[in-house]
Design an enzyme around this catalytic site. Structure first.
Site, PDB file in Angstrom:
ATOM      1  N   HIS A 108     -10.517  -3.017   4.157  1.00 12.77           N
ATOM      2  CA  HIS A 108     -10.484  -1.596   3.808  1.00 12.77           C
ATOM      3  C   HIS A 108     -11.080  -0.805   4.955  1.00 12.77           C
ATOM      4  CE1 HIS A 108     -10.849  -2.698  -0.730  1.00 12.77           C
ATOM      5  NE2 HIS A 108      -9.688  -2.988  -0.215  1.00 12.77           N
TER       6      HIS A 108
ATOM      7  N   ASP B  36      -2.765  -2.881   1.257  1.00  8.51           N
ATOM      8  CA  ASP B  36      -2.880  -1.952   2.394  1.00  8.51           C
ATOM      9  C   ASP B  36      -2.436  -0.542   2.034  1.00  8.51           C
ATOM     10  OD1 ASP B  36      -3.553  -4.263   3.947  1.00  8.51           O
ATOM     11  OD2 ASP B  36      -1.416  -4.710   4.058  1.00  8.51           O
TER      12      ASP B  36
HETATM   13  P1  IMP Z   1      -3.983 -15.090   0.990  1.00 14.90           P
HETATM   14  O1  IMP Z   1      -4.500 -14.066   0.013  1.00 14.90           O
HETATM   15  O2  IMP Z   1      -4.756 -15.103   2.271  1.00 14.90           O
HETATM   16  O3  IMP Z   1      -3.804 -16.438   0.391  1.00 14.90           O
HETATM   17  O4  IMP Z   1      -2.505 -14.599   1.417  1.00 14.90           O
HETATM   18  C1  IMP Z   1      -1.420 -14.593   0.503  1.00 14.90           C
HETATM   19  C2  IMP Z   1      -0.487 -13.419   0.768  1.00 14.90           C
HETATM   20  O5  IMP Z   1      -1.141 -12.214   0.413  1.00 14.90           O
HETATM   21  C3  IMP Z   1      -0.064 -13.255   2.237  1.00 14.90           C
HETATM   22  O6  IMP Z   1       1.251 -12.771   2.284  1.00 14.90           O
HETATM   23  C4  IMP Z   1      -1.020 -12.210   2.750  1.00 14.90           C
HETATM   24  O7  IMP Z   1      -0.495 -11.511   3.861  1.00 14.90           O
HETATM   25  C5  IMP Z   1      -1.153 -11.323   1.521  1.00 14.90           C
HETATM   26  N1  IMP Z   1      -2.423 -10.602   1.499  1.00 14.90           N
HETATM   27  C6  IMP Z   1      -3.634 -11.086   1.196  1.00 14.90           C
HETATM   28  N2  IMP Z   1      -4.568 -10.138   1.267  1.00 14.90           N
HETATM   29  C7  IMP Z   1      -3.924  -9.002   1.596  1.00 14.90           C
HETATM   30  C8  IMP Z   1      -4.356  -7.638   1.793  1.00 14.90           C
HETATM   31  O8  IMP Z   1      -5.534  -7.272   1.654  1.00 14.90           O
HETATM   32  N3  IMP Z   1      -3.382  -6.771   2.137  1.00 14.90           N
HETATM   33  C9  IMP Z   1      -2.079  -7.119   2.255  1.00 14.90           C
HETATM   34  N4  IMP Z   1      -1.636  -8.364   2.075  1.00 14.90           N
HETATM   35  C10 IMP Z   1      -2.554  -9.295   1.744  1.00 14.90           C
END
Ligand code: IMP
Length: 429
Positions: free
Chosen positions: A41, A13
């Protein structure tokens, strides 16, 4: 300068979409190479805001080919929805300007169920996944036998394999499900849906590895757009509170199929403060009025999940680490304007762990939980920077802050962003 890559240096982010959008104007190809629909995004221009999840930000530029490469995990339903959303607003998205790798892995219906069940089973310390089935799809990719690559959906053997894997997955789901295994996946429904998705996607599906190798060999300007941030990298981030792909600079080559020697310019994106969504350690977190002030000023709520983001001061120990790890040449400092009304601003310059001071980022989250941040505090600038267009327009204290960050992180800040619009971007050189 054939290949440039844009990498988030914190926990995601960092407003990478905006920098990619600005840089795409100088490139012919824009590539997403890891992650999936967990990313969000936002690109703003001409008074309009576009939210992208899987489609590269290059899609808004004429004569730019956008590529979703092999390292991405694709949720076809969301991808098609995203295309529809863009085309309904007049953005061209078709086989002429978008290519999808036949090697990329497809998110299947059981991945969502497994993500949710796993999160509830491990409720004592959940990773806080976005519930998009990302980790489960990558796990099956590594496990191989139960994985589907996009190219597999077009093979005559697809229905038979799907039947076999659905049966095995239903047995797994039955065993995992604490409610007695009520959640099962229908083979016929899945076959119908995925055959229809495959048909719609077909004109865009190609060997993107061959396409990108030809492009870099021909000295084309290629931009690689990282998703998430380097602290969420599966190997080098705050494991296990990470995503399941290599979101730092080390992921570019494997995720797109190009040799390292072509990556000539790495742009590291960092916010002027720190945020994090989901679980895990966050040494500079301000779970107080300061954090709330940052959250309000920066509209710090997740693009994908709408969860309030955890907010805190800039962590220079973490960013110095991820900047070195990713081989950053230039830094982009985003959302500087969010700090406009802060009377004082702190930077974490070192960690104290069990009484010992260090500037190295620890490998274990157990150590990160023990960190006492060592802060350096600077006076704020208490004035509106959103109208600044040149570096010299910034208040002196803002310039001092920028220059202190580049000194500690160890790379030059080339871009400073003072608002969401394309125009609110200061190029230093
Ligand atoms: P997953 O990628 O959905 O398995 O999530 C794993 C961790 O990565 C969690 O803490 C999510 O909040 C974080 N996360 C995944 N994608 C993003 C993103 O695009 N921005 C910020 N955090 C992310």
């Amino acid at each position: 300068m054939p290949a440039t890559c844009v990498i988030g240096l914190q926990w995601g982010d960092e407003a990478k979409g905006k920098v990619v959008d600005v840089l795409t104007q100088k490139n012919e190809i824009c590539v997403r190479y890891q992650g999936g629909a967990n990313a969000g995004h936002t690109v703003k221009f001409g008074g309009q805001a576009f939210k992208l999840s899987l489609i590269p930000s290059g899609i808004f530029h004429h004569n730019v080919k956008s590529v979703v490469a092999n390292g991405v995990v694709l949720d076809p339903a969301r991808f098609l929805e995203e295309i529809e959303g863009l085309t309904s607003r007049g953005v061209q998205v078709d086989a002429e300007n978008l290519a999808l790798s036949n090697r990329l892995h497809v998110i299947m219906p059981w991945h969502f169920l497994e993500d949710r069940i796993m999160n509830s089973l491990c409720a004592h310390e959940p990773i806080g996944s976005t519930m998009r089935g990302i980790g489960q799809c990558y796990r099956d990719k590594v496990g191989r036998s139960m994985a589907f690559r996009l190219g597999d959906l077009y093979l005559p053997s697809f229905p038979e394999r799907l039947k076999e894997v659905t049966q095995i997955k239903n047995q797994y789901l039955y065993g995992m499900n604490p409610d007695g295994g009520k959640e099962q996946v229908s083979y016929t429904e899945t076959l119908e849906k995925y055959t229809a998705y495959a048909e719609k996607l077909k004109p865009m599906v190609t060997d993107t590895t061959a396409f990108l190798l030809n492009a870099v060999d021909a000295d084309k300007n290629v931009l690689f757009e990282g998703a998430q941030g380097a602290l969420l990298d599966i190997d080098h981030g705050t494991f296990p509170f990470v995503t399941s792909s290599n979101s730092s600079g080390v992921g570019v080559c494997a995720g797109a199929g190009i040799p390292a020697k072509f990556v000539k310019n790495v742009v590291g994106i960092m916010k002027a403060y720190t945020t994090r969504v989901g679980g895990g350690p966050f040494p500079t977190e301000q779970d107080n009025e300061i954090g709330q002030q940052i959250r309000d000023a920066g509209h710090e709520y997740g693009t994908v999940t709408k969860r309030p983001r955890r907010c805190g001061w800039f962590d220079a120990v973490a960013v110095r680490y991820t900047s070195r790890l990713s081989g950053v040449d230039t830094l982009s400092l985003m959302l500087l304007d969010v700090l406009d009304q802060m009377p004082e601003i702190s930077i974490c310059t070192a960690y104290e762990i069990n009484g010992e001071r260090t500037t190295d980022f620890p490998a274990l989250v157990e150590d990160l939980y023990e960190v006492k941040p060592v802060y350096e505090t600077m006076p704020g600038w208490m004035s509106d920077t959103t109208g600044c267009r040149n570096y010299s327009d910034l208040p002196d204290n803002a310039k001092r802050y920028v220059e202190r960050l580049e000194q500690i992180v160890g790379a030059k800040v080339g871009i400073v962003s003072v608002g969401p619009d394309r125009e609110q971007t200061i190029f230093r050189d």
